[in-house]
Design an enzyme around this catalytic site. Structure first.
Site, PDB file in Angstrom:
ATOM      1  CE1 TYR A  41      -3.986   1.789  -0.202  1.00  0.00           C
ATOM      2  CE2 TYR A  41      -3.448   2.724   1.936  1.00  0.00           C
ATOM      3  CZ  TYR A  41      -4.238   2.705   0.806  1.00  0.00           C
ATOM      4  OH  TYR A  41      -5.267   3.583   0.673  1.00  0.00           O
ATOM      5  CE  LYS A  96     -20.504 -19.569 -16.299  1.00  0.00           C
ATOM      6  NZ  LYS A  96     -21.633 -19.002 -17.030  1.00  0.00           N
TER       7      LYS A  96
END
Length: 751
Positions: A41, A96
């Site tokens: 970060y 999915k």
């Protein structure tokens, strides 16, 4: 094959445990130190941000964009359930997403958009598109799905693919290529009738026309009959594009003389009379789900020359979208494709068709319990085929490069195929294969500990999954009470509960046991107590007399106690060459460790026997055995009396003339790490070992439990090998799923 059965409670529990939903996100970089956080970060992350801002293409290098697909729906046409809304569709979209990961190692996030407005839907997808390498649209009602897909294709520079349309079309095309080949017909000559003018049907016909089918030879039908030129009722622009000049007005009319029927409509839409009226060697793809337009049995009653495919897994030739979309996206993502075009879809279809014509790998044959070969009942590959991942994406990638869809073409296709072979987790396909073999075996499985809720849940799942008959040893009232508490009360009528009080064979069992133990200090009263009151002995007696095909036990007692009880009935001891083999599944690798159960301190001869037993287990699981005799020394250094037997054991195997690779003695890193192995070019192992034979049972136990607790490995076993009957002993910390896995192994007679 019987249809799988499950209750609402089971389905809800599956989605609830161990954590809500079906997947989680994990970091791929270290996140342990302050330095790690600074790089991940602020401030370190600023550097790749600047690179991407200056050169957007580098987003594929420094972020997960290149392997990330969004599964997006508004829930207006969910799995035949209709308009459930955005939130109601989320379980399907999560499903999915995990299919993408399971079959092609494509990361995927599900996104449910709460709008039925086409413009708002398209705007939302367009705004989030920079995040992803591709968009998979799912379960959107027609005609909105056509408009949405077309608009997004025009506006986005990443693949946009509506699987309900094109996924079905690709697999249908693959099957049809082979069906016509077997029928000695050409696609440009055949008469095709399609019933079901929705998204999937229209996509099927459009793809077949792109592959050479003639417009005038293709008749499309909907609920109002044939779509003919001049028809006005129930029409739209997508149907109109497929209207033809014909006198036929009904499906029955259209079917006369037809070579091919494609159905994406409803159960029973096709009659036997319609099939009888078709041309010679008709091709029937009855793809309605869950029940086809006509069953293969019904079609073959009137036309033995028909080639029939359905959407069902319990019939030959399943048209299954999972054969297409994961691999289409894998190939498209790997060339940083701008789109998935017709050429890429056609390349996928041809690659699937070609794969079905080749020899079927042993692991696929094992999974199905039969030798599959190209022909009328095998025109489409199975989802179990391990070649799909390295055969289909390269074909898609080549087509994308040839048609200019690739931003970053693949230079070395041979190397690309090798990376595809290596990227999939082999454990998943092995477990799927074992389940398929168990389903074919239909074994009567004895679950010895019917007083344990985990065992009962496993028994119910075993039976309802079509794996075979579950025989539960316990008291009927206790079993029912525990099933009620687990939300499976209705299963009490389905399970067969067996005990000493309700069996007709108790006297037979006692006579058998007395014959075995009378010279080992057991009198008739002892025998009665063992046979009538000890469930482990009773279960073993059932198995010994053929009143069950396999036995699963061990969830409630220590394995040493179980083994002692089994030894009353079977010769499960070192003198008879029996060994315990435990499978560790971890990060895509399977390693077998032996002996984890029987042999306390084996000598060199025993170690060689243990290796042979483990090799048998490995082969039953679809692995080619590579045995390492492991110790704290490698090839004689450091010298130690404790390592001497590990040094001698390979010589024993050599003298026995075994037909698998083996080597030793060696440390674990030399056995498992290819880089460490390279320092010993004289080694007989051609790759990392998948079987570790350890010096003693205590070291085996320590190794397994350490990997389980610290490494997070999945443990299957110990598998009892060397008996003539399949007995699997679970650990006392087993979950219901672990117990089910052991039942599957017993059913497959692994051991």
């Amino acid at each position: 094959m019987a249809k799988l059965k499950y209750t609402r409670d089971e389905a809800l529990t599956f989605h609830l445990e161990p954590t809500p939903g079906k997947f989680e996100i994990q970091a791929t970089v270290p996140m342990n130190t302050q330095r790690d956080l600074s790089l991940a970060y602020s401030p370190g992350v600023a550097i790749p941000c600047e690179e991407i801002a200056a050169n957007p293409e580098t987003a594929y290098d420094y972020t997960n964009k290149g392997n990330l697909v969004a599964v997006i729906s508004n829930g207006t046409a969910v799995l035949g359930l209709g308009n459930l809304g955005a939130l109601g569709s989320k379980p399907v979209m999560e499903g999915k997403s995990v299919l993408f990961k399971r079959f092609a190692d494509v990361n995927s996030i599900d996104i449910e958009l709460d709008t039925e407005d086409v413009a708002d839907f398209c705007k939302a997808v367009k705004l989030m598109a920079p995040t992803f390498g591709g968009i998979n649209l799912e379960d959107i009602k027609a005609p909105d799905c056509f408009i949405i897909e077309q608009q997004l294709k025009e506006e986005l520079d990443i693949p946009v693919f509506h699987d309900d349309q094109h996924g079905t079309a690709v697999i249908c095309a693959a099957g049809l290529i082979n069906a016509l080949y077997l029928s000695n017909k050409k696609i440009e000559d055949v008469k095709i009738v399609l019933n079901g003018a929705g998204a999937a049907g229209i996509a099927c016909l459009e793809l077949l026309k792109a592959m050479g089918a003639r417009h005038e030879n293709c008749i499309m039908c909907d609920t109002k009959g044939v779509i003919w030129q001049g028809r006005t009722e129930g029409m739209n622009q997508w149907k109109s594009g497929h209207a033809v000049k014909t006198e036929a007005r009904t499906l029955e009319d259209a079917m006369k003389g037809a070579d091919v029927f494609l159905g994406v409509s409803v159960k029973g839409a096709v009659t036997q009379d319609m099939v009888a009226s078709m041309a010679d060697n008709p091709v029937i793809f009855a793809m309605a789900n869950p029940d086809p337009e006509i069953t293969p049995e019904e079609a073959h009653e009137v036309r033995m020359d028909a080639i029939v495919a359905t959407g069902r897994s319990d019939y030959p030739n399943q048209v299954n979208n999972v054969l297409g979309f994961p691999y289409l996206f894998r190939g498209a993502l790997d060339i940083h494709a701008r789109a998935i075009n017709d050429e890429m879809k056609i390349a996928c279809a041809h690659a699937l068709a070609q794969l079905a014509r080749e020899d079927v790998p042993d692991e696929v044959a094992l999974a199905y319990g039969e030798n599959l070969s190209f022909g009328r009942d095998y025109i489409i590959p199975t989802p179990f085929d391990p070649r799909l991942i390295h055969r289909i994406p390269p074909a898609v990638a080549r087509a994308g490069m040839d048609t200019g869809a690739a931003r970053r073409p693949i230079i070395d296709m041979e190397s690309y195929e090798l990376t595809l072979k290596a990227r999939m987790d082999p454990t998943a396909s092995i477990l799927r294969g074992l389940n398929a073999r168990a389903r074919a075996a239909k074994a009567r499985m004895i679950f010895a500990e019917g007083d344990d809720p985990r065992v009962l849940r496993a028994a119910v799942t075993y039976q309802r999954s079509g794996l075979g008959k579950a025989l539960v040893v316990g008291r009927p009232d206790d079993v029912k009470a525990k099933l009620d508490a687990a939300g499976l009360g209705d299963a009490a009528r389905e399970l067969e509960v067996v005990n000493a009080a309700n069996t007709q064979y108790l006297d037979t069992y006692k006579d058998f046991l007395y014959e075995r133990l009378q010279r080992k200090g057991f009198d008739r009263l002892d025998i009665h107590r063992l046979a009538a009151r000890d469930r482990h002995v009773f279960s073993a007696l059932m198995l010994a007399h053929g009143h069950g095909d396999g036995l699963v036990t061990g969830a409630t007692r220590k394995s040493a106690h179980i083994l002692d009880r089994i030894n009353h009935v079977f010769d499960a001891n070192p003198e008879n060459g029996v060994a315990g083999v435990t499978a560790l599944l971890h990060k895509g690798r399977i390693v077998l460790i032996a002996d984890t159960l029987v042999q306390e301190w084996p000598d060199a001869e025993d170690l060689a026997t243990i290796a042979e037993r483990a090799a048998e287990v490995a082969r039953h699981m679809g692995l080619e055995p590579r045995v390492a005799f492991v110790s704290f020394s490698t090839f004689g250094y450091p010298v130690s009396e404790r390592a001497e037997k590990m040094h001698q054991a390979p010589g024993v195997l050599e003298a026995r003339g075994v037909d698998f690779e083996f080597e030793g003695e060696m440390t674990v890193d030399v056995a498992l790490n290819a880089h460490s192995q390279a320092a010993y070019p004289f080694s007989r192992l051609t790759g990392p070992a998948n079987i570790l034979v350890v010096p003693a049972r205590h070291s085996a136990s320590i190794s397994v439990k350490l990997m389980q607790e610290m490494g997070g490995a999945t443990v299957i076993g110990p598998i009892l090998s060397g008996l003539d009957k399949p007995i699997q002993i679970c650990s006392s910390v087993s979950t219901a799923n672990d117990i089910l896995n052991m039942a599957v192994l017993a059913s497959c007679k692994i051991g």
